[in-house]
Write a protein that holds these residues in place. Sequence first.
Motif, PDB file in Angstrom:
ATOM      1  N   GLU A 187      26.011  16.936  18.296  1.00 13.43           N
ATOM      2  CA  GLU A 187      26.147  16.002  17.175  1.00 13.43           C
ATOM      3  C   GLU A 187      25.847  14.569  17.615  1.00 13.43           C
ATOM      4  O   GLU A 187      25.184  13.811  16.892  1.00 13.43           O
ATOM      5  N   LEU A 191      22.936  12.175  16.332  1.00  8.58           N
ATOM      6  CA  LEU A 191      23.277  10.861  15.786  1.00  8.58           C
ATOM      7  C   LEU A 191      22.460   9.762  16.450  1.00  8.58           C
ATOM      8  O   LEU A 191      21.896   8.884  15.772  1.00  8.58           O
ATOM      9  N   GLN A 194      18.795   9.885  15.485  1.00  9.90           N
ATOM     10  CA  GLN A 194      18.620   9.390  14.116  1.00  9.90           C
ATOM     11  C   GLN A 194      18.697   7.862  14.080  1.00  9.90           C
ATOM     12  O   GLN A 194      17.854   7.201  13.460  1.00  9.90           O
ATOM     13  N   PHE A 262      28.699   3.364  17.310  1.00 12.31           N
ATOM     14  CA  PHE A 262      29.804   4.236  16.891  1.00 12.31           C
ATOM     15  C   PHE A 262      31.084   3.728  17.541  1.00 12.31           C
ATOM     16  O   PHE A 262      31.108   3.416  18.737  1.00 12.31           O
ATOM     17  N   ARG A 266      36.223  11.248  17.840  1.00 13.97           N
ATOM     18  CA  ARG A 266      35.455  12.484  17.983  1.00 13.97           C
ATOM     19  C   ARG A 266      36.430  13.567  18.431  1.00 13.97           C
ATOM     20  O   ARG A 266      37.328  13.313  19.231  1.00 13.97           O
TER      21      ARG A 266
END
Length: 336
Positions: A187, A191, A194, A262, A266
């Motif tokens: 993930e 991320l 992206q 970020f 998590r």
Amino acid sequence: MARRKVREMRRKERTLSEQLRETRERIARAKIRLASLNRKYSLVSRQLARTRSRVMQLRAKLSRHRSILAERLRQLYKHPPSDYVAFVMDAPDIEDAAIRTYAFQRIISHDEFLIETTQQAKEELEGQEAKLRYQQSQLASLREAIVEQTIELRDAESEQANLLRRVQTERETYERWLQEWEEESREIAALLRQLQSAQRNRPRPIPPWTGPFIRPVNGHIVSGFGYRVHPIFRRVKFHYGVDISSPSGTPIRAAADGVVVFSGWRRAYGKTVIVDHGNGLATLYAHCSRLLVSEGEVVKQGQVIALVGSTGLSTGPHLHFEVRHYGEPINPLAVR
């Protein structure tokens, strides 16, 4: 609750291997002692059988000797020694008297021998009976020791079975934990790809990273980058960064200038900060106790961005530090 259970499992797993080893050694020692006791029991049993046989023989011998002695006493009662003297004195001549005297002495010698052998048989019987009692006591003690050793062996085997069941349960938890780490890593990679793809055509608030990185915290590296084998489960796991041991609350500093992409929670990583440094490079700081920056914030190299903690799937206070290149983890120690 799940995180607490995983942390507890990780604490326990360090001792499980040693407990299993000690239990297996206990079982091996118990089996050796049990085999030794059984051999000794068989030996004493054979000795006891021989002693019993000898006791039976001696009792029979003593009984025969006593019967003979009883008969001799009856004969002496009927024919007292004075009769033998008269028997010798009535001899017609000296030669016959000598023969009668010799015969009389032979009878006396035989009686003495009979008394002596009867006494010897009696003493040997008493000794053999004492030996028999000792061997019976020894056999009873060995029987008790065998029972105790058998119980100890069963307890050790039961303990081993319980430990193996615990290992199985914790292996399943560990497998789920690994799966969660791997999902989180994928993930994060997606991320970052992206975000970095979206930023290619946008102006950056600061120039891209050109190096070098600084170390985010001081401390020993307790787990390196790359593949490692679990000490109990023998499962090979890829470690995406390095773990740096440091006390809880220690300031974590940005490894280089960058933009926070970020700052939040998590599942496996706990409280996490990710900083994009440009040129496809990003750094990740996990298991923090407190986050001090927000998404979109520009940070400078050496700026305190979080505090060391033990959140997420963590076994104790430390910093899990990753470097990613276009989302893929690379060895932080190889980046200059």
